[in-house]
Design a protein around this motif. Sequence first.
Motif, PDB file in Angstrom:
ATOM      1  N   ASN A   1       0.842  -1.200   0.000  1.00 13.85           N
ATOM      2  CA  ASN A   1       0.000   0.000   0.000  1.00 13.85           C
ATOM      3  C   ASN A   1       0.871   1.242   0.000  1.00 13.85           C
ATOM      4  N   ARG A   2       0.195   2.404  -0.108  1.00 16.90           N
ATOM      5  CA  ARG A   2       0.941   3.659  -0.253  1.00 16.90           C
ATOM      6  C   ARG A   2       1.748   4.002   0.999  1.00 16.90           C
ATOM      7  N   THR A   3       1.214   3.718   2.144  1.00 15.08           N
ATOM      8  CA  THR A   3       1.913   4.038   3.399  1.00 15.08           C
ATOM      9  C   THR A   3       3.229   3.269   3.485  1.00 15.08           C
ATOM     10  N   VAL A   7       6.993   4.848   3.582  1.00 13.70           N
ATOM     11  CA  VAL A   7       7.944   4.521   4.656  1.00 13.70           C
ATOM     12  C   VAL A   7       9.233   3.958   4.076  1.00 13.70           C
ATOM     13  N   SER A   8       9.079   3.091   3.055  1.00 14.95           N
ATOM     14  CA  SER A   8      10.265   2.496   2.423  1.00 14.95           C
ATOM     15  C   SER A   8      11.121   3.558   1.765  1.00 14.95           C
ATOM     16  N   LEU A   9      10.490   4.499   1.043  1.00 11.88           N
ATOM     17  CA  LEU A   9      11.236   5.586   0.391  1.00 11.88           C
ATOM     18  C   LEU A   9      11.945   6.460   1.424  1.00 11.88           C
ATOM     19  N   LEU A  10      11.245   6.727   2.518  1.00 14.97           N
ATOM     20  CA  LEU A  10      11.839   7.559   3.571  1.00 14.97           C
ATOM     21  C   LEU A  10      13.072   6.887   4.162  1.00 14.97           C
ATOM     22  N   ILE A  11      12.981   5.567   4.366  1.00 13.94           N
ATOM     23  CA  ILE A  11      14.133   4.825   4.905  1.00 13.94           C
ATOM     24  C   ILE A  11      15.296   4.849   3.923  1.00 13.94           C
ATOM     25  N   ILE A  12      14.958   4.650   2.624  1.00 16.35           N
ATOM     26  CA  ILE A  12      16.005   4.650   1.592  1.00 16.35           C
ATOM     27  C   ILE A  12      16.709   6.000   1.536  1.00 16.35           C
ATOM     28  N   VAL A  13      15.919   7.082   1.522  1.00 18.16           N
ATOM     29  CA  VAL A  13      16.496   8.440   1.472  1.00 18.16           C
ATOM     30  C   VAL A  13      17.353   8.691   2.703  1.00 18.16           C
TER      31      VAL A  13
END
Length: 240
Positions: A1-3, A7-13
């Motif tokens: 899902n979008r959440t 969260v995954s993108l935030l962790i990667i960044v």
Amino acid sequence: NRTLIRVSLLIIVGLLTLAALILPYSTRPSAYTINRGDVASQDITAPNDLSFQSAYLTEQARKDAEKQVSPIFLPADPAIARRQVERLRNTLNYISAIRLDSYASSEQKLSDLSAMSDLFLSTEDAIIILAMNESRWDETQKEALSVLEQVMRGTIREDQLLDTQRRISSLISFSFPQDLSGLVTTIASPFVKANSLFSAEQTQLAIEQTRQAVEPITRSYLTGEVIVRRGQVINDSTWE
């Protein structure tokens, strides 16, 4: 899902940002490689307060102290004086024998006088000696021996030899015939020899004692104090 995606993108960044911050420090060399004769490409500072005995500065101070040590000479050796006076007496006896040789021609006598190893006589001086009467020759011999004895009683070092030889004329008696004073100087000068000899052993001992008297030199630095500045050539002192 979008959440989950967010969260995954935030962790990667976040991980990428952390890597960007850490990478320059992780790739930086742990030690700055430099050798004698190199030019420092950056300031090098003390990592903490430190103090140590400087072998380099201590050795430099000891070398400077060495230069202040004067050469040591032995006391005047009377045996040298006696030997030189005896050599002059033998030479004078040889000249006397030539003068009294009734079988030798004048040319032969001049040749014999010019062949002496201890004394060089010009032809003019040789002629004067051969032409003297016995009384004036005896007087000349006595004055030459007297002057040499006076000179050799003093302390004569190798570097004082020429000055001492020049002083001979001032020691000739005022009662001695002035026209023969130069001849006395000529006869006595070659027999003046250094009687105070240089002592390599005592001089070296004095040097060693002087070196040992120099206290070790300590170098101290405070945390962050510049040891080597950028652009400075690394010499032996800065290398230490």
